[in-house]
Motif scaffolding. Sequence first.
Motif, mmCIF file in Angstrom:
data_model
loop_
_atom_site.group_PDB
_atom_site.id
_atom_site.type_symbol
_atom_site.label_atom_id
_atom_site.label_comp_id
_atom_site.label_asym_id
_atom_site.label_seq_id
_atom_site.Cartn_x
_atom_site.Cartn_y
_atom_site.Cartn_z
ATOM 1 N N GLY A 161 -37.360 55.445 -13.125
ATOM 2 C CA GLY A 161 -36.984 56.141 -11.899
ATOM 3 C C GLY A 161 -35.535 56.590 -11.884
ATOM 4 O O GLY A 161 -35.136 57.387 -11.026
ATOM 5 N N LYS A 162 -34.728 56.104 -12.813
ATOM 6 C CA LYS A 162 -33.324 56.520 -12.914
ATOM 7 C C LYS A 162 -33.183 57.871 -13.612
ATOM 8 O O LYS A 162 -32.148 58.520 -13.515
ATOM 9 C CB LYS A 162 -32.527 55.478 -13.709
ATOM 10 C CG LYS A 162 -32.398 54.114 -13.033
ATOM 11 C CD LYS A 162 -31.397 54.133 -11.904
ATOM 12 C CE LYS A 162 -31.151 52.721 -11.370
ATOM 13 N NZ LYS A 162 -30.203 52.740 -10.226
ATOM 14 N N VAL B 17 -33.638 50.781 -18.876
ATOM 15 C CA VAL B 17 -33.424 51.114 -17.462
ATOM 16 C C VAL B 17 -34.739 51.545 -16.836
ATOM 17 O O VAL B 17 -35.634 52.035 -17.536
ATOM 18 C CB VAL B 17 -32.377 52.255 -17.301
ATOM 19 C CG1 VAL B 17 -31.007 51.806 -17.796
ATOM 20 C CG2 VAL B 17 -32.838 53.519 -18.002
ATOM 21 N N PRO B 18 -34.883 51.383 -15.509
ATOM 22 C CA PRO B 18 -36.100 51.859 -14.840
ATOM 23 C C PRO B 18 -36.262 53.361 -15.034
ATOM 24 O O PRO B 18 -35.275 54.114 -14.952
ATOM 25 C CB PRO B 18 -35.869 51.507 -13.369
ATOM 26 C CG PRO B 18 -34.844 50.426 -13.385
ATOM 27 C CD PRO B 18 -33.961 50.709 -14.571
ATOM 28 N N GLU C 70 -42.907 53.174 -6.547
ATOM 29 C CA GLU C 70 -42.768 51.743 -6.833
ATOM 30 C C GLU C 70 -42.866 51.470 -8.333
ATOM 31 O O GLU C 70 -42.108 50.664 -8.883
ATOM 32 C CB GLU C 70 -43.844 50.953 -6.076
ATOM 33 C CG GLU C 70 -43.603 50.861 -4.581
ATOM 34 C CD GLU C 70 -42.256 50.252 -4.234
ATOM 35 O OE1 GLU C 70 -41.919 49.205 -4.817
ATOM 36 O OE2 GLU C 70 -41.539 50.857 -3.424
ATOM 37 N N TYR C 71 -43.792 52.151 -8.995
ATOM 38 C CA TYR C 71 -43.955 51.939 -10.432
ATOM 39 C C TYR C 71 -42.710 52.388 -11.192
ATOM 40 O O TYR C 71 -42.247 51.714 -12.124
ATOM 41 C CB TYR C 71 -45.183 52.697 -10.941
ATOM 42 C CG TYR C 71 -45.412 52.550 -12.421
ATOM 43 C CD1 TYR C 71 -45.896 51.366 -12.970
ATOM 44 C CD2 TYR C 71 -45.115 53.600 -13.294
ATOM 45 C CE1 TYR C 71 -46.102 51.227 -14.331
ATOM 46 C CE2 TYR C 71 -45.317 53.474 -14.660
ATOM 47 C CZ TYR C 71 -45.807 52.281 -15.171
ATOM 48 O OH TYR C 71 -45.992 52.141 -16.518
ATOM 49 N N CYS C 72 -42.156 53.531 -10.795
ATOM 50 C CA CYS C 72 -40.983 54.059 -11.494
ATOM 51 C C CYS C 72 -39.731 53.215 -11.253
ATOM 52 O O CYS C 72 -38.759 53.318 -12.002
ATOM 53 C CB CYS C 72 -40.725 55.508 -11.071
ATOM 54 S SG CYS C 72 -41.960 56.672 -11.716
ATOM 55 N N LYS C 73 -39.743 52.384 -10.237
ATOM 56 C CA LYS C 73 -38.631 51.464 -10.005
ATOM 57 C C LYS C 73 -38.687 50.248 -10.924
ATOM 58 O O LYS C 73 -37.658 49.605 -11.180
ATOM 59 C CB LYS C 73 -38.636 50.978 -8.547
ATOM 60 C CG LYS C 73 -38.199 52.012 -7.520
ATOM 61 C CD LYS C 73 -38.279 51.415 -6.123
ATOM 62 C CE LYS C 73 -37.840 52.405 -5.048
ATOM 63 N NZ LYS C 73 -37.979 51.825 -3.690
ATOM 64 N N THR C 74 -39.905 49.929 -11.394
ATOM 65 C CA THR C 74 -40.071 48.695 -12.171
ATOM 66 C C THR C 74 -40.321 48.942 -13.656
ATOM 67 O O THR C 74 -39.957 48.104 -14.485
ATOM 68 C CB THR C 74 -41.242 47.870 -11.605
ATOM 69 O OG1 THR C 74 -42.439 48.679 -11.624
ATOM 70 C CG2 THR C 74 -40.957 47.423 -10.180
ATOM 71 N N ARG C 75 -40.918 50.059 -14.018
ATOM 72 C CA ARG C 75 -41.208 50.353 -15.425
ATOM 73 C C ARG C 75 -39.921 50.742 -16.137
ATOM 74 O O ARG C 75 -39.228 51.678 -15.728
ATOM 75 C CB ARG C 75 -42.231 51.497 -15.498
ATOM 76 C CG ARG C 75 -42.483 52.008 -16.914
ATOM 77 C CD ARG C 75 -43.315 51.008 -17.700
ATOM 78 N NE ARG C 75 -43.785 51.595 -18.939
ATOM 79 C CZ ARG C 75 -43.142 51.520 -20.117
ATOM 80 N NH1 ARG C 75 -41.981 50.873 -20.199
ATOM 81 N NH2 ARG C 75 -43.651 52.086 -21.183
ATOM 82 N N LYS C 76 -39.592 50.024 -17.194
ATOM 83 C CA LYS C 76 -38.329 50.271 -17.900
ATOM 84 C C LYS C 76 -38.549 50.968 -19.237
ATOM 85 O O LYS C 76 -39.528 50.710 -19.938
ATOM 86 C CB LYS C 76 -37.581 48.957 -18.124
ATOM 87 C CG LYS C 76 -37.033 48.348 -16.840
ATOM 88 C CD LYS C 76 -36.128 47.162 -17.105
ATOM 89 C CE LYS C 76 -35.516 46.653 -15.811
ATOM 90 N NZ LYS C 76 -34.591 45.519 -16.046
ATOM 91 N N GLN C 77 -37.636 51.861 -19.538
ATOM 92 C CA GLN C 77 -37.597 52.544 -20.825
ATOM 93 C C GLN C 77 -36.122 52.673 -21.230
ATOM 94 O O GLN C 77 -35.282 53.011 -20.381
ATOM 95 C CB GLN C 77 -38.232 53.929 -20.710
ATOM 96 C CG GLN C 77 -38.428 54.644 -22.029
ATOM 97 C CD GLN C 77 -39.539 54.014 -22.867
ATOM 98 O OE1 GLN C 77 -40.529 53.565 -22.318
ATOM 99 N NE2 GLN C 77 -39.362 53.959 -24.167
#
Length: 376
Positions: free
Chosen positions: A274-275, A271-272, A261-268
């Motif tokens: 999680g990408k 982009v998230p 869930e965190y990797c879906k919302t944290r952006k760098q």
Amino acid sequence: MDFSFTEEQTLLRNTVQSLLADKYDFDTRRKVTKTADGWRPEMWAQFAELGLLAAPFSEELGGLGGGAIENMIIMEEFGRHLVVEPYVETVVIAGGFLREGGTAAQQEALIPGIVGGETVWAFAYAEPQGRYNLADLTTTAKKDGAGYTINGYKAVVLGAPWAQKLIVTARTSGGQRDRDGVSVFIVDKSAPGVSTRDYPTVDGRRASEITFENVKVGADALIGAEGKGLPLVEKITDEAIAALSAEAIGCMKELNTATVEYCKTRKQFGVPIGKFQVLQHRMVDMFMAYEQSVSMTYMVNLKLGESDAERTKAAAGAKVQIGKAGRFVGQQAVQLHGGMGMTDELNVGHYFKRLTMIDTQFGNVDYQLKRYSEAA
């Protein structure tokens, strides 16, 4: 592994999930562990009211007719919510000693107190020099008339600050590390000569250092045969390992969910995170470690009734997998959360601490690998 739960077992899981979702959110748990008591007796009473403390006992003993699988279901949900109440110490360990080695009189007198939530127990077995060797005991119990006098010291007795009764291992004969000569006793924590030093543990629980100085117990305090208690101790600790393994997969499940869930919302870089493929691979590895741990946990709970050698191999194998997977999943979850993963306010670090403590209970990875190879 194809494993289907019965309708009653599914209902039990739903009951525990509903109770904990309502009463045991992370913020509440965090506040409770910082109080002087460190737990909620009212939650323990609620566990008893819902039949959770009766689940693994046979109907003849006043329980609900369950066993290891019911313990597993309850402990997995407890792991997901980081429950601190002493279920393993009281129900699995003390209840197991009474069920497997207790006399009819002991069972009739003591199991209703566990089932009803009136009595909390702790298991005083570990000594500093013993490491994980259950037979390495300097605590002694010498014959004294019809009873015994116990002298010695026990370290890191989990749940002892909340307990009224103790299961104590002591040497009644033989050398310090002999397999023969180990006996198991029931001791009131309030008995003259019992002194405790209580403290919080790193995972938010409570433990005690306990000294026994000329503590007198009657012959009816002995569980099983005098000097022949080690096989029973090994059997019950394997049952505790099975329950702790279930708690660990509950912790790992929550760590995996939180990390995804965190990797879906944290952006760098817009982009998230999680990408990023390298992080996706890492989360897949975390999921695989969790799934392997689930299979090993189911296996050990199914093999508790097998021969001593089969049970030992299953317990040791599960403990090794849980120890390795718990460390890996915990480390990756903390790292993928970045600086947040190190904070006390986020649940990730608390799950990792609990997994670390589970690894050390009843033997770490190195010890259990050796135990597995010797049992093979």
